[in-house]
Scaffold this active site. Sequence first.
Site, PDB file in Angstrom:
ATOM      1  N   ALA A  61       0.880  -1.178   0.000  1.00 33.17           N
ATOM      2  CA  ALA A  61       0.000   0.000   0.000  1.00 33.17           C
ATOM      3  C   ALA A  61       0.910   1.218   0.000  1.00 33.17           C
ATOM      4  O   ALA A  61       2.092   1.120   0.341  1.00 33.17           O
ATOM      5  CB  ALA A  61      -0.876  -0.023   1.247  1.00 33.17           C
ATOM      6  N   GLY A 100       0.468  -5.087   0.689  1.00 30.22           N
ATOM      7  CA  GLY A 100      -0.704  -5.051  -0.187  1.00 30.22           C
ATOM      8  C   GLY A 100      -0.410  -5.598  -1.569  1.00 30.22           C
ATOM      9  O   GLY A 100      -1.300  -6.076  -2.264  1.00 30.22           O
ATOM     10  N   GLU A 103      -0.856  -9.235  -1.177  1.00 30.74           N
ATOM     11  CA  GLU A 103      -2.290  -9.476  -0.960  1.00 30.74           C
ATOM     12  C   GLU A 103      -3.056  -9.371  -2.280  1.00 30.74           C
ATOM     13  O   GLU A 103      -3.956 -10.151  -2.555  1.00 30.74           O
ATOM     14  CB  GLU A 103      -2.823  -8.490   0.066  1.00 30.74           C
ATOM     15  CG  GLU A 103      -2.283  -8.786   1.471  1.00 30.74           C
ATOM     16  CD  GLU A 103      -2.620  -7.705   2.473  1.00 30.74           C
ATOM     17  OE1 GLU A 103      -2.292  -6.536   2.219  1.00 30.74           O
ATOM     18  OE2 GLU A 103      -3.202  -8.029   3.516  1.00 30.74           O
ATOM     19  N   GLU A 123       4.105  -5.886   7.181  1.00 33.14           N
ATOM     20  CA  GLU A 123       3.314  -4.871   7.869  1.00 33.14           C
ATOM     21  C   GLU A 123       3.735  -4.664   9.331  1.00 33.14           C
ATOM     22  O   GLU A 123       3.727  -3.554   9.829  1.00 33.14           O
ATOM     23  CB  GLU A 123       1.833  -5.196   7.803  1.00 33.14           C
ATOM     24  CG  GLU A 123       1.191  -4.969   6.439  1.00 33.14           C
ATOM     25  CD  GLU A 123       1.389  -6.117   5.469  1.00 33.14           C
ATOM     26  OE1 GLU A 123       2.230  -6.992   5.720  1.00 33.14           O
ATOM     27  OE2 GLU A 123       0.689  -6.145   4.445  1.00 33.14           O
TER      28      GLU A 123
HETATM   29  N1  T1G Z   1       4.757   3.302  -0.047  1.00 28.51           N
HETATM   30  C1  T1G Z   1       5.240   4.495  -0.445  1.00 28.51           C
HETATM   31  N2  T1G Z   1       6.533   4.709  -0.807  1.00 28.51           N
HETATM   32  C2  T1G Z   1       7.367   3.643  -0.754  1.00 28.51           C
HETATM   33  C3  T1G Z   1       6.936   2.369  -0.346  1.00 28.51           C
HETATM   34  C4  T1G Z   1       5.561   2.219   0.024  1.00 28.51           C
HETATM   35  N3  T1G Z   1       5.065   1.044   0.396  1.00 28.51           N
HETATM   36  N4  T1G Z   1       8.015   1.534  -0.395  1.00 28.51           N
HETATM   37  C5  T1G Z   1       9.055   2.262  -0.828  1.00 28.51           C
HETATM   38  N5  T1G Z   1       8.665   3.526  -1.055  1.00 28.51           N
HETATM   39  C6  T1G Z   1       9.515   4.629  -1.555  1.00 28.51           C
HETATM   40  C7  T1G Z   1      10.628   4.961  -0.605  1.00 28.51           C
HETATM   41  O1  T1G Z   1      10.179   5.868   0.390  1.00 28.51           O
HETATM   42  C8  T1G Z   1      11.637   5.586  -1.548  1.00 28.51           C
HETATM   43  O2  T1G Z   1      11.175   6.893  -1.822  1.00 28.51           O
HETATM   44  C9  T1G Z   1      11.474   4.765  -2.819  1.00 28.51           C
HETATM   45  O3  T1G Z   1      10.160   4.167  -2.730  1.00 28.51           O
HETATM   46  C10 T1G Z   1      12.495   3.659  -2.964  1.00 28.51           C
HETATM   47  O4  T1G Z   1      12.434   2.909  -1.756  1.00 28.51           O
HETATM   48  C11 T1G Z   1      -2.547  -2.964   3.043  1.00 28.51           C
HETATM   49  C12 T1G Z   1      -0.936  -2.062   5.032  1.00 28.51           C
HETATM   50  C13 T1G Z   1      10.276  -2.176  -1.938  1.00 28.51           C
HETATM   51  C14 T1G Z   1      12.190  -3.404  -0.897  1.00 28.51           C
HETATM   52  O5  T1G Z   1       6.601  -2.245   3.878  1.00 28.51           O
HETATM   53  O6  T1G Z   1      10.715  -2.516   1.642  1.00 28.51           O
HETATM   54  O7  T1G Z   1       0.983  -2.770   2.216  1.00 28.51           O
HETATM   55  O8  T1G Z   1      13.192   8.107  -0.979  1.00 28.51           O
HETATM   56  O9  T1G Z   1      14.836   3.311  -1.097  1.00 28.51           O
HETATM   57  O10 T1G Z   1      16.041  -0.032  -1.417  1.00 28.51           O
HETATM   58  O11 T1G Z   1      -1.700  -4.904   4.086  1.00 28.51           O
HETATM   59  O12 T1G Z   1      11.236   0.171  -0.507  1.00 28.51           O
HETATM   60  O13 T1G Z   1      12.954   7.592  -3.423  1.00 28.51           O
HETATM   61  O14 T1G Z   1      11.416   9.287  -2.330  1.00 28.51           O
HETATM   62  O15 T1G Z   1      13.460   1.467  -0.021  1.00 28.51           O
HETATM   63  O16 T1G Z   1      15.092  -0.582  -3.730  1.00 28.51           O
HETATM   64  C15 T1G Z   1       4.037  -2.793   3.037  1.00 28.51           C
HETATM   65  C16 T1G Z   1       8.375  -1.059   2.019  1.00 28.51           C
HETATM   66  C17 T1G Z   1       3.328  -1.474   3.154  1.00 28.51           C
HETATM   67  C18 T1G Z   1       7.534  -2.273   1.701  1.00 28.51           C
HETATM   68  C19 T1G Z   1      12.584  -1.393  -2.324  1.00 28.51           C
HETATM   69  N6  T1G Z   1       5.181  -2.673   2.188  1.00 28.51           N
HETATM   70  N7  T1G Z   1       9.358  -0.810   0.993  1.00 28.51           N
HETATM   71  O17 T1G Z   1      13.791  -1.095  -1.658  1.00 28.51           O
HETATM   72  O18 T1G Z   1      14.170   1.287  -2.442  1.00 28.51           O
HETATM   73  S1  T1G Z   1       1.952  -1.565   4.249  1.00 28.51           S
HETATM   74  C20 T1G Z   1       6.405  -2.382   2.693  1.00 28.51           C
HETATM   75  C21 T1G Z   1      10.514  -1.563   0.928  1.00 28.51           C
HETATM   76  C22 T1G Z   1       0.841  -2.514   3.378  1.00 28.51           C
HETATM   77  C23 T1G Z   1      -1.299  -3.767   3.325  1.00 28.51           C
HETATM   78  C24 T1G Z   1      -0.295  -3.049   4.158  1.00 28.51           C
HETATM   79  C25 T1G Z   1      11.535  -1.135  -0.089  1.00 28.51           C
HETATM   80  C26 T1G Z   1      11.621  -2.042  -1.309  1.00 28.51           C
HETATM   81  P1  T1G Z   1      12.262   8.033  -2.162  1.00 28.51           P
HETATM   82  P2  T1G Z   1      13.794   2.253  -1.232  1.00 28.51           P
HETATM   83  P3  T1G Z   1      14.886  -0.140  -2.352  1.00 28.51           P
END
Ligand code: T1G
Length: 642
Positions: A61, A100, A103, A123
């Site tokens: 998400a 998400g 999911e 999450e």
């Molecule tokens: N939402 C918004 N921005 C995100 C994002 C996200 N989920 N994930 C990464 N970014 C942005 C990050 O801030 C950065 O921005 C750029 O993308 C590159 O990220 C409903 C509730 C995917 C493994 O927890 O683990 O889904 O600094 O530097 O090293 O059940 O990003 O460039 O402006 O980390 O190549 C669950 C979190 C959300 C995954 C890539 N998902 N992200 O790593 O790049 S909650 C996560 C990561 C959810 C549902 C629930 C990593 C990555 P900027 P990066 P990377």
Amino acid sequence: MTVTVQTLGRVAIVTIDNPPVNAASQAVRAGLVDAVAQTEADATIDAVVLTCAGRTFVAGADVREFDLPPVAPHLPDVIAAIEAASKPWIAALHGSALGGGLELAMGCHHRIAEASARMGLPEVTLGLVPGAGGTVRLPRLVGAELALTMIAGGKPISAQEALDAGLIDAIAQGDLVQKACDLAAAGVDLRPTLVKLVIGKSDATRFDRIASDMRRKARGQVSVPAAIDALERGLTLPATEALAAERATFLSLKTSEQARALRHIFFAERAALSDPRTKATPRPIARIGVIGGGTMGAGIASLCLMRGLTVTLIERDASSLDAGSARVRSTLESSAKRGLLVDLDATFARFDAATDDSALADVDLVIEAVFEEMEVKKQVFRRLDAVTRPDAILATNTSYLDVTEIAAGLRDPSRAIGLHFFSPAHIMKLLEIVLPASVADDVVATAARLSKTLGKIGVFSGVCDGFIGNRIMSAYRTEADRLLIDGASPEQVDAAMRDYGFPMGVFEMQDLAGLDIAWAMRKRRLAQGLSGEGDIRIADRLCEQGRFGRKTDAGWYDFTDGKATPSDAVTAIIVEERQAMGVADAVFETKDVMTRILGAMVQEAEAVLAEGIASSAADIDVVMVNGYGFPRWKGGPLFTVR
Ligand code: T1G
């Protein structure tokens, strides 16, 4: 357009394009609802492939939406629409299908992935539980136990593990989308995922044992027990009921203090190296020299090798060189055993060692990790100045010395910088990049990119005694000594810090690390005219008695068969020092311990910020969370007061 629909024969290809990680933003969700309607209405389409442009499938998400009220269409509704479609949907996964994103893929009827893809429900690392069916669909695909470790642990699994567990149907050899289209064209069924679950008695017992162990380890965190509760409902309740309960829990946690704190750290870690100087063109770094094969030097050399760089290790003589090389080899071998290193031989092939500095003639960057003594470091930099290319960057791994002074002796001080690694260097994520006034912009940019190459969380620091982390730690360690003089016991201080969320208290930590190391550092600093750590001598007196901690079965605690117990000898010394300082015995409330410890941390952190040593409060939080055990779900010392 964030979601497009193309057709290939009788297969529709729905592509999400929402850089950088295809987060499931409101636009993506709305685009998917339209894509379902469009493909359902199109009689020429028999099946749908869902894929993403760019480097990854949906990474979750959109976390940036979490501080705003949820906007329709909501992800669970989008997933339900796909699941209810009359034509099968096949998710084509590459990069990281997380949260998400996974999911969404589980709402599809089939899943195919690239071999390098990873899938997970992280999450809990954001203080949440899955909010779009993860705790209901995942156990139905992979079983209760793997679902438990994935959801409560928050760590992704590989495509192979996903295939073995039944989370995906195939690993694509060759073009992912083409393979998914071939699968669709060959005809796939509308396989439902919300099937009834049957858990055997022995499986239930194992599940309960693992669950209680994970609840215990997550002490202080809200999301982990909540995620386990949601999964238990997913295993026992009718799917619709479990889905509704999961969503309610997700929405309530989203606005919680711990979720806000974890989002703060998530974005702060990614914003840390935003200094304008990083816009300069970085120098290419492929060959690294490391001076010193002790614990730190060998750890840094191993890290650079594991991350694909070529390393030359330099030591003063053959025996030290052999010892240093052996440390590197054993680190690499243990990393390979843990699956953290793919090709050990190829990695070793990029490693060589020498006692002659001339071996550094062609390196791009040198990191010195020699004795923490100013003159020793200056002497090393003079040697490096003579043998390295003029454009080679010279980095010191000093943990508190003045990097400007170390650089001053160079013909060109602009190529010198501080790279403060934390031990063990190949494991600890934090890297303090210390910037002397003389450093060139492109050297700053190079260090920032090297930090990413090494998989570190880099933070820029100005030059001061102890930079950001050690300076703040020194302040709260002094406050902990003052607490002893004011009546608290070491076990009271440690217990309070553990209850707050630190992995261990400040005295337990010293017993583990060895009091003699800090004692030697204190004596060296005093000899170099640097400030001591306050006027309380309890730790010095323990060292004078040879009480160095676990390694001598006596430190702040007595150790019997490795078990720590409060020490009467230590209590006696504390009482003597208290009386010598004219402090009457006081009864100390545990709740006051953390007030004082946190107060000392925040006061020093504010000073570090005011002096411009750290460029933001968020940077300080990142340092303390990633290098000093500050509980991540509290957001860092300054987050707690802002
Ligand atoms: N939402 C918004 N921005 C995100 C994002 C996200 N989920 N994930 C990464 N970014 C942005 C990050 O801030 C950065 O921005 C750029 O993308 C590159 O990220 C409903 C509730 C995917 C493994 O927890 O683990 O889904 O600094 O530097 O090293 O059940 O990003 O460039 O402006 O980390 O190549 C669950 C979190 C959300 C995954 C890539 N998902 N992200 O790593 O790049 S909650 C996560 C990561 C959810 C549902 C629930 C990593 C990555 P900027 P990066 P990377």
